[in-house]
Design a protein around this motif. Structure first.
Motif, PDB file in Angstrom:
ATOM      1  N   PHE A  28       0.892  -1.165   0.000  1.00 42.57           N
ATOM      2  CA  PHE A  28       0.000   0.000   0.000  1.00 42.57           C
ATOM      3  C   PHE A  28       0.929   1.213   0.000  1.00 42.57           C
ATOM      4  CE2 PHE A  28      -4.507   1.207   1.352  1.00 42.57           C
ATOM      5  CZ  PHE A  28      -4.375   2.506   0.888  1.00 42.57           C
ATOM      6  N   ALA A  55      -8.894   1.020   2.361  1.00 47.19           N
ATOM      7  CA  ALA A  55      -8.030   0.309   3.296  1.00 47.19           C
ATOM      8  C   ALA A  55      -8.601  -1.066   3.649  1.00 47.19           C
ATOM      9  CB  ALA A  55      -7.833   1.148   4.559  1.00 47.19           C
ATOM     10  N   TRP A  76      -8.151  -3.429   0.698  1.00 51.59           N
ATOM     11  CA  TRP A  76      -6.761  -3.885   0.608  1.00 51.59           C
ATOM     12  C   TRP A  76      -6.477  -4.967   1.652  1.00 51.59           C
ATOM     13  CZ3 TRP A  76      -2.821  -2.562   4.347  1.00 51.59           C
ATOM     14  CH2 TRP A  76      -1.537  -2.995   3.976  1.00 51.59           C
ATOM     15  N   THR A 103      -2.894  -4.688  -4.268  1.00 53.63           N
ATOM     16  CA  THR A 103      -1.872  -3.664  -4.170  1.00 53.63           C
ATOM     17  C   THR A 103      -2.488  -2.312  -4.491  1.00 53.63           C
ATOM     18  OG1 THR A 103      -0.249  -5.301  -4.905  1.00 53.63           O
ATOM     19  CG2 THR A 103       0.420  -2.986  -4.972  1.00 53.63           C
ATOM     20  N   VAL A 104      -2.083  -1.283  -3.746  1.00 55.83           N
ATOM     21  CA  VAL A 104      -2.632   0.061  -3.921  1.00 55.83           C
ATOM     22  C   VAL A 104      -1.496   1.056  -4.084  1.00 55.83           C
ATOM     23  CG1 VAL A 104      -4.059   1.896  -2.924  1.00 55.83           C
ATOM     24  CG2 VAL A 104      -4.660  -0.505  -2.512  1.00 55.83           C
ATOM     25  N   THR A 137      -1.553   5.188  -4.242  1.00 55.00           N
ATOM     26  CA  THR A 137      -2.420   6.354  -4.159  1.00 55.00           C
ATOM     27  C   THR A 137      -1.580   7.618  -4.125  1.00 55.00           C
ATOM     28  OG1 THR A 137      -4.152   7.452  -2.839  1.00 55.00           O
ATOM     29  CG2 THR A 137      -2.560   6.113  -1.628  1.00 55.00           C
ATOM     30  N   LEU A 147       0.232   2.582   5.677  1.00 48.45           N
ATOM     31  CA  LEU A 147       1.000   2.533   4.432  1.00 48.45           C
ATOM     32  C   LEU A 147       2.221   1.636   4.609  1.00 48.45           C
ATOM     33  CD1 LEU A 147       1.170   6.244   3.150  1.00 48.45           C
ATOM     34  CD2 LEU A 147      -0.321   4.423   2.314  1.00 48.45           C
TER      35      LEU A 147
END
Length: 219
Positions: free
Chosen positions: A29, A173, A176, A184-185, A187, A199
């Motif tokens: 993340f 969140a 995820w 997978t993120v 941002t 994170l």
């Protein structure tokens, strides 16, 4: 999951960024921080396959991205989901339900995500009549229904009020975490306070370069 090797981007004779090499590991993340004009949107568009780099290459799960667009499915495809920073003036002359239907999304699944994002009654409304914040949440719902492996969010707080930002951030969140390492993120924002807790990585894009940032290190 995705590797960037020596990526540079130049437009109209101006180098936006150059020599970027980084890896997006599966299950991460990542917060992408940087000032306006640093190239955050351009970098996300490169990853999504909407633009091509001037030099360098991208590789998806070890496969070189030439042509990269082959692995990007338009409109929130199954592998990479991209929620753009959409101006509220964009005209999209279809109802929200029509958009879901055009993407062959199960109506029940679409409604579930809309309800979770606080939009249970927008299905019959034309997309272009929605507020900027409503559009952002509809696009997020569309993307999440596709269960992408990599979710890209461009200025996730754009057009959202404080309550809307908190809700969208919590939903992403949770999505995820439920993936158990398979989601997978990445941002992007120029407001570090808008990034959710938890994170796994923080990157800073500025001055044409990308670098990792430690939690106690100034950007």
């Amino acid at each position: 999951m995705l590797r960037l090797d020596g990526i540079s981007l130049a437009r109209s004779g101006r180098t936006i960024f150059g020599g970027i090499s980084a890896e997006i590991p599966e299950g991460a993340f990542i917060g992408l921080l940087g000032p306006n004009g640093a190239g955050k949107t351009r970098l996300l568009r490169l990853i999504a396959g909407l633009e091509s780099p001037t030099t360098g290459r991208l590789a998806w799960r070890g496969r070189p991205g030439s042509p990269w667009r082959r692995w990007w499915k338009p409109l929130w495809g199954a592998r990479i989901g991209f929620v753009p920073q959409l101006p509220p003036a964009v005209v999209f002359p279809l109802s929200v339900n029509d958009i879901f239907d055009s993407l062959s999304i199960d109506p029940g699944r679409g409604l579930e995500w809309l309800e979770r994002l606080g939009l249970p009654d927008v299905g019959q409304r034309c997309f272009h009549t929605l507020s900027g914040g409503e559009k952002r949440r509809v696009l997020l719902a569309l993307t999440l229904t596709q269960s992408p492996e990599l979710l890209l969010l461009d200025e996730a707080d754009s057009f959202l009020d404080r309550e809307g930002r908190a809700l969208a951030g919590r939903i992403v969140a949770e999505w995820w975490k439920v993936g158990g390492g398979s989601r997978t993120v990445l941002t992007a924002s120029h407001h570090p306070e808008e990034f959710p807790d938890g994170l796994t990585h923080l990157w800073h894009l500025g001055g044409g370069t990308l670098r990792p940032v430690q939690a106690d290190q100034p950007c």
